[in-house]
Design a protein around this motif. Sequence first.
Motif, PDB file in Angstrom:
ATOM      1  N   ASP A   1       0.817  -1.139   0.137  1.00  0.00           N
ATOM      2  CA  ASP A   1       0.036   0.118   0.091  1.00  0.00           C
ATOM      3  C   ASP A   1       0.831   1.295  -0.025  1.00  0.00           C
ATOM      4  O   ASP A   1       0.438   2.115  -0.360  1.00  0.00           O
ATOM      5  N   ARG A   2       2.116   1.205   0.374  1.00  0.00           N
ATOM      6  CA  ARG A   2       2.980   2.604   0.305  1.00  0.00           C
ATOM      7  C   ARG A   2       3.887   2.585  -0.878  1.00  0.00           C
ATOM      8  O   ARG A   2       4.155   3.515  -1.201  1.00  0.00           O
ATOM      9  N   LEU A   3       3.975   1.531  -1.710  1.00  0.00           N
ATOM     10  CA  LEU A   3       4.598   1.485  -2.980  1.00  0.00           C
ATOM     11  C   LEU A   3       4.233   2.727  -3.952  1.00  0.00           C
ATOM     12  O   LEU A   3       5.291   3.207  -4.418  1.00  0.00           O
ATOM     13  N   PRO A   4       3.211   2.967  -4.346  1.00  0.00           N
ATOM     14  CA  PRO A   4       2.933   4.049  -5.085  1.00  0.00           C
ATOM     15  C   PRO A   4       3.247   5.569  -4.587  1.00  0.00           C
ATOM     16  O   PRO A   4       4.218   6.290  -5.363  1.00  0.00           O
ATOM     17  N   GLY A   5       3.329   5.652  -3.536  1.00  0.00           N
ATOM     18  CA  GLY A   5       3.826   7.015  -2.710  1.00  0.00           C
ATOM     19  C   GLY A   5       5.285   6.908  -2.726  1.00  0.00           C
ATOM     20  O   GLY A   5       6.126   7.914  -2.977  1.00  0.00           O
ATOM     21  N   ILE A   6       6.020   5.782  -2.394  1.00  0.00           N
ATOM     22  CA  ILE A   6       7.610   5.752  -2.534  1.00  0.00           C
ATOM     23  C   ILE A   6       7.959   5.888  -4.118  1.00  0.00           C
ATOM     24  O   ILE A   6       8.985   6.622  -4.226  1.00  0.00           O
ATOM     25  N   MET A   7       7.407   5.320  -4.830  1.00  0.00           N
ATOM     26  CA  MET A   7       7.597   5.427  -6.330  1.00  0.00           C
ATOM     27  C   MET A   7       7.672   6.915  -6.772  1.00  0.00           C
ATOM     28  O   MET A   7       8.679   7.493  -7.392  1.00  0.00           O
ATOM     29  N   MET A   8       6.474   7.631  -6.302  1.00  0.00           N
ATOM     30  CA  MET A   8       6.361   9.113  -6.750  1.00  0.00           C
ATOM     31  C   MET A   8       7.325   9.886  -6.194  1.00  0.00           C
ATOM     32  O   MET A   8       7.929  10.757  -6.681  1.00  0.00           O
ATOM     33  N   GLY A   9       7.555   9.706  -4.911  1.00  0.00           N
ATOM     34  CA  GLY A   9       8.689  10.486  -4.111  1.00  0.00           C
ATOM     35  C   GLY A   9       9.818  10.244  -4.530  1.00  0.00           C
ATOM     36  O   GLY A   9      10.791  11.331  -4.591  1.00  0.00           O
ATOM     37  N   LEU A  10      10.271   8.964  -4.846  1.00  0.00           N
ATOM     38  CA  LEU A  10      11.613   8.722  -5.369  1.00  0.00           C
ATOM     39  C   LEU A  10      11.701   9.339  -6.770  1.00  0.00           C
ATOM     40  O   LEU A  10      12.998  10.064  -6.972  1.00  0.00           O
ATOM     41  N   ALA A  11      10.940   9.351  -7.562  1.00  0.00           N
ATOM     42  CA  ALA A  11      10.924   9.989  -8.952  1.00  0.00           C
ATOM     43  C   ALA A  11      11.020  11.468  -8.451  1.00  0.00           C
ATOM     44  O   ALA A  11      11.844  12.075  -9.313  1.00  0.00           O
ATOM     45  N   ALA A  12      10.310  12.194  -7.830  1.00  0.00           N
ATOM     46  CA  ALA A  12      10.586  13.533  -7.565  1.00  0.00           C
ATOM     47  C   ALA A  12      11.832  13.862  -7.105  1.00  0.00           C
ATOM     48  O   ALA A  12      12.491  14.901  -7.271  1.00  0.00           O
ATOM     49  N   LEU A  13      12.386  12.960  -6.072  1.00  0.00           N
ATOM     50  CA  LEU A  13      13.663  13.272  -5.571  1.00  0.00           C
ATOM     51  C   LEU A  13      14.839  13.242  -6.479  1.00  0.00           C
ATOM     52  O   LEU A  13      15.809  14.038  -6.480  1.00  0.00           O
ATOM     53  N   LEU A  14      14.494  12.275  -7.523  1.00  0.00           N
ATOM     54  CA  LEU A  14      15.604  12.109  -8.566  1.00  0.00           C
ATOM     55  C   LEU A  14      15.609  13.302  -9.616  1.00  0.00           C
ATOM     56  O   LEU A  14      16.590  13.816 -10.287  1.00  0.00           O
ATOM     57  N   GLU A  15      14.462  13.743  -9.826  1.00  0.00           N
ATOM     58  CA  GLU A  15      14.180  14.763 -10.807  1.00  0.00           C
ATOM     59  C   GLU A  15      15.016  16.216 -10.598  1.00  0.00           C
ATOM     60  O   GLU A  15      15.416  16.547 -11.604  1.00  0.00           O
ATOM     61  N   ILE A  16      15.206  16.570  -9.482  1.00  0.00           N
ATOM     62  CA  ILE A  16      15.676  17.735  -8.867  1.00  0.00           C
ATOM     63  C   ILE A  16      17.121  17.895  -9.409  1.00  0.00           C
ATOM     64  O   ILE A  16      17.576  18.821 -10.123  1.00  0.00           O
ATOM     65  N   PRO A  17      17.963  16.820  -9.059  1.00  0.00           N
ATOM     66  CA  PRO A  17      19.421  16.853  -9.736  1.00  0.00           C
ATOM     67  C   PRO A  17      19.570  16.595 -11.021  1.00  0.00           C
ATOM     68  O   PRO A  17      20.316  17.396 -11.604  1.00  0.00           O
ATOM     69  N   VAL A  18      18.685  16.026 -11.749  1.00  0.00           N
ATOM     70  CA  VAL A  18      18.690  15.976 -13.156  1.00  0.00           C
ATOM     71  C   VAL A  18      18.351  17.213 -14.026  1.00  0.00           C
ATOM     72  O   VAL A  18      18.897  17.687 -14.767  1.00  0.00           O
ATOM     73  N   MET A  19      17.305  17.989 -13.385  1.00  0.00           N
ATOM     74  CA  MET A  19      17.143  19.339 -13.702  1.00  0.00           C
ATOM     75  C   MET A  19      18.171  20.331 -13.528  1.00  0.00           C
ATOM     76  O   MET A  19      18.600  21.197 -14.513  1.00  0.00           O
ATOM     77  N   ILE A  20      18.805  20.319 -12.590  1.00  0.00           N
ATOM     78  CA  ILE A  20      20.046  21.197 -12.249  1.00  0.00           C
ATOM     79  C   ILE A  20      21.361  20.564 -13.167  1.00  0.00           C
ATOM     80  O   ILE A  20      21.833  21.603 -13.992  1.00  0.00           O
TER      81      ILE A  20
END
Length: 159
Positions: free
Chosen positions: A13-32
């Motif tokens: 039940d936590r997997l979707p939230g962890i997936m979305m959070g992980l993607a968001a966490l990784l997106e910021i360094p990619v953007m920079i």
Amino acid sequence: KESAITGAFVETDRLPGIMMGLAALLEIPVMIFCGRLAKTTGLKTLIIICALFGCSFYLCLSFVTASAWSLLAMQVLNAIFIGILASLGMVYMQELLPKFPGQATTLYNNSVNTGGIISGYLVSKALNYGGSATVFNVGVVFTALALILLFFVRKVKVE
């Protein structure tokens, strides 16, 4: 309740939230990183790389067995895809229309909104037709089509 990954913190039940959070966490360094890389590589090259990662992400969703670990690993592809597109998509459009920055921004925003409306319709039809796997297959097709069309994009010459 049994854990999706034995001995891990990821529960079903936590997997979707962890997936979305992980993607968001990784997106910021990619953007920079891509913001800096755009100066040397060029925006069009990075947008093409973005489309390649998008195709890879949807292909993985279509054909890789969905375990919690594979879904988490796929978020790296997703983060690169979204990170490049979110940070450089509008900038690329403005580069294509340098004498019309306001119109380029409006065109980009309207395209994103229109794409969201059309994709919502297509997702509902794909779900009705063949389920979630069909949605990911349609994602592969449209992302690959966008990738092909990127090779035909030229700057607008205005006299």
